[in-house]
Design a protein around this motif. Structure first.
Motif, PDB file in Angstrom:
ATOM      1  N   UNK A 181       0.789  -1.294  -0.040  1.00 55.82           N
ATOM      2  CA  UNK A 181       0.007  -0.126   0.077  1.00 55.82           C
ATOM      3  C   UNK A 181       0.812   1.347  -0.136  1.00 55.82           C
ATOM      4  N   UNK A 182       0.635   2.192  -0.877  1.00 58.78           N
ATOM      5  CA  UNK A 182       1.304   3.451  -1.028  1.00 58.78           C
ATOM      6  C   UNK A 182       1.472   4.292   0.534  1.00 58.78           C
ATOM      7  N   UNK A 183       2.681   4.292   1.015  1.00 61.05           N
ATOM      8  CA  UNK A 183       2.725   4.947   2.271  1.00 61.05           C
ATOM      9  C   UNK A 183       2.279   6.477   2.202  1.00 61.05           C
ATOM     10  N   UNK A 184       2.041   7.209   0.851  1.00 60.70           N
ATOM     11  CA  UNK A 184       1.767   8.399   0.937  1.00 60.70           C
ATOM     12  C   UNK A 184       0.377   8.409   1.186  1.00 60.70           C
ATOM     13  N   UNK A 185      -0.587   7.639   1.064  1.00 66.31           N
ATOM     14  CA  UNK A 185      -1.769   7.377   1.357  1.00 66.31           C
ATOM     15  C   UNK A 185      -2.077   7.224   2.794  1.00 66.31           C
TER      16      UNK A 185
END
Length: 255
Positions: free
Chosen positions: A148-152
């Motif tokens: 999962x994209x850490x930015x999200x």
């Protein structure tokens, strides 16, 4: 343009099927190969015989029950364990080495232990399929959680989201495509494990049909059983692909 590409793809698929059948016919005419690889006409006759006698339907029903039973239990166990592994480092440190260890062991190697523990009933067959599908799906879903994209996650925290909100509103939706990939792999694993599972004293089922036919060198029935397993597995895979397109269309919109 899109319709043209779709038509070309369909034509290529049909051409591939026709060529495959033609090659099958040609190979079946070679005596050394034809003794094992029965020609398609004989397979069709065997299919009709098994179908009208009712044996084929009964074997399909029994095998479907075992495959779906083991697969459903495997999915029910894989989803929570994969999410816990991906979300909590201590759980991952404890559980992941064991999963990686058992993942390298062929399910057929567990059959003697399963027979001793559970006998030769339906539960033994479902258990073998459960182990196989669980180990495949848990790794796939776990990788989805980890990717999962850490930015999200950071964006959700900036907006004041709690861990519970991040988990259900960010992690779960972002991991959903990986769950569907795990389902596809799990179904494939369930069908490939079916014959091994039916070694545990089965009297019915597609795997049992193949093994019994091989004892009497009825290669037409053997190939028929293989084809039926392949067709059912392919139809299930196409069904999951259809669900994937319908349920993850939002990802294409994001792109």
């Amino acid at each position: 343009m899109g319709q043209t590409n779709k038509s070309k793809t369909q034509l290529l698929t049909i051409a591939s099927f026709v060529i495959g059948i033609a090659v099958w016919f040609a190979m079946a005419k070679i005596p050394a190969i034809g003794a094992i690889l029965t020609d398609p006409v004989t397979i069709v006759k065997s299919f009709w015989t098994e179908l009208t006698s009712g044996r084929l339907w009964q074997n399909i029903y029994v095998s479907l029950f075992r495959v779906l039973g083991g697969f459903s239990l495997g999915l029910a166990a894989a989803i929570p364990i994969a999410f816990l592994m991906g979300w909590y480092n201590p759980i991952r440190s404890i559980v992941e080495p064991w999963i990686q260890f058992f993942r390298t062991i062929p399910p057929i190697a567990l059959i003697p232990l399963v027979i001793v523990a559970q006998g030769v009933g339906e539960s033994a067959k479902i258990t073998v399929i459960f182990v196989s599908t669980f180990l495949v799906m848990v790794i796939s879903i776990y990788q989805g959680v980890r990717n999962v994209d850490p930015t999200l996650i950071k964006a959700a925290r900036v907006l004041g989201a709690r861990d519970r909100d991040i988990f259900f509103e960010v992690i779960v939706p972002a991991s959903f495509p990986y769950i569907l990939i795990g389902v596809r792999l799990g179904l494939a694993s369930a069908w490939t494990t079916l014959v091994a599972a039916e070694l545990t004293g089965a009297s019915k089922g597609l795997g049992n049909m193949i093994m019994e036919a091989s004892l009497y060198f009825r290669m037409d029935v053997v190939i028929l059983g293989i084809i039926v397993i392949g067709v059912i597995g392919l139809l299930m895979d196409k069904g999951v692909l259809y669900l994937e397109r319908r349920l993850t269309g939002w990802q294409e919109l994001r792109k």
